[in-house]
Enzyme design. Structure first.
Site, mmCIF file in Angstrom:
data_model
loop_
_atom_site.group_PDB
_atom_site.id
_atom_site.type_symbol
_atom_site.label_atom_id
_atom_site.label_comp_id
_atom_site.label_asym_id
_atom_site.label_seq_id
_atom_site.Cartn_x
_atom_site.Cartn_y
_atom_site.Cartn_z
ATOM 1 C CG ASP A 67 -3.109 7.925 -13.736
ATOM 2 O OD1 ASP A 67 -3.538 7.573 -12.620
ATOM 3 O OD2 ASP A 67 -3.825 8.438 -14.619
ATOM 4 C CG ASN A 112 -3.239 11.271 -7.450
ATOM 5 O OD1 ASN A 112 -2.595 11.295 -8.488
ATOM 6 N ND2 ASN A 112 -4.031 10.271 -7.136
ATOM 7 C CG ASP A 157 -2.865 3.862 -2.541
ATOM 8 O OD1 ASP A 157 -3.724 3.017 -2.225
ATOM 9 O OD2 ASP A 157 -2.500 4.766 -1.775
ATOM 10 C CG ASP A 164 -1.861 1.156 1.275
ATOM 11 O OD1 ASP A 164 -1.954 1.883 0.266
ATOM 12 O OD2 ASP A 164 -2.518 1.356 2.319
#
Length: 211
Positions: free
Chosen positions: A116, A107, A142, A99
């Site tokens: 991305d 982001n 994620d 994770d």
């Protein structure tokens, strides 16, 4: 992406044209002309195109379109097959849940395109550390899962250490390092099904976060 759909479609067309040749030119005695080869070429092109559509649909039914890692639906089916094969052989399977920490912050700071790019980079990084028979899965958002087949004794601790080292030195323009919370489980020690192993890996990950 495999070629199964294209190969099967082309083989069907070849078989059809062998039968067509036998019926028209041997059984009925029709003379050969150029149209036979023209039609055969058209049939092969149509078969290849249709077979490719099947291959593409099958690929994206199993793979995450962003990272090309396996998706959740595919790995559950694959894992059941592996369990049936490994049962009674004494082999172990490692399930590593990864994770990425602070992904939302990345982001928000650098934009979704960079986010991305980071997901693709991490998927490729995990895949580069995997054996050919292993499975790398985008579990969602994620999170990634690495299914390590035929796990060797004490291999997981080395794996986690190497993965953390690679994540701390990224070759990206805007993101140079990222940390990750990692949980682990081992078949059959921690569970007999993929769901049980994921739950144990998830619990292990949160135990590590608290430590």
């Amino acid at each position: 992406m495999g070629y199964r759909g294209r190969v099967v479609a082309v083989c069907v067309v070849i078989l059809f044209n062998i039968l067509r040749y036998g019926y028209y030119h041997i059984y009925l005695g029709y003379l050969f002309d150029r149209s036979f080869f023209v039609l055969t070429g058209i049939f092969l092109l149509v078969a290849w195109t249709g077979g490719r559509q099947y291959d593409v649909a099958r690929f994206y039914a199993e793979k995450d379109p962003l990272t090309n890692a396996y998706n959740r639906r595919a790995i559950d089916k694959v894992f059941r097959k592996r369990i049936s094969k490994y049962s009674g052989q004494g082999k172990k399977i490692g399930v590593v849940l990864i994770d990425l920490d602070d992904f939302k912050e990345i982001n928000d700071t650098f934009g979704h395109q960079t986010g991305d790019e980071l997901l693709r980079y991490v998927a490729d990084l995990i895949t580069s550390s995997a054996k050919k028979e292993d499975y790398v899965v985008r579990w969602g958002g994620d999170e990634f899962v690495h299914v390590i087949l035929d796990l060797k004794e004490d291999a997981l601790s080395d794996y986690v250490r190497n993965l953390r080292s690679k994540l701390s030195d990224l070759d990206m323009e805007l993101v140079n390092t990222v940390s990750a919370s990692i949980g682990m489980a081992v078949y059959p020690d921690d569970g007999k099904t993929f769901e049980e192993l994921i739950q144990r890996a998830d619990a292990s990950m949160y135990e590590m976060k608290k430590a």
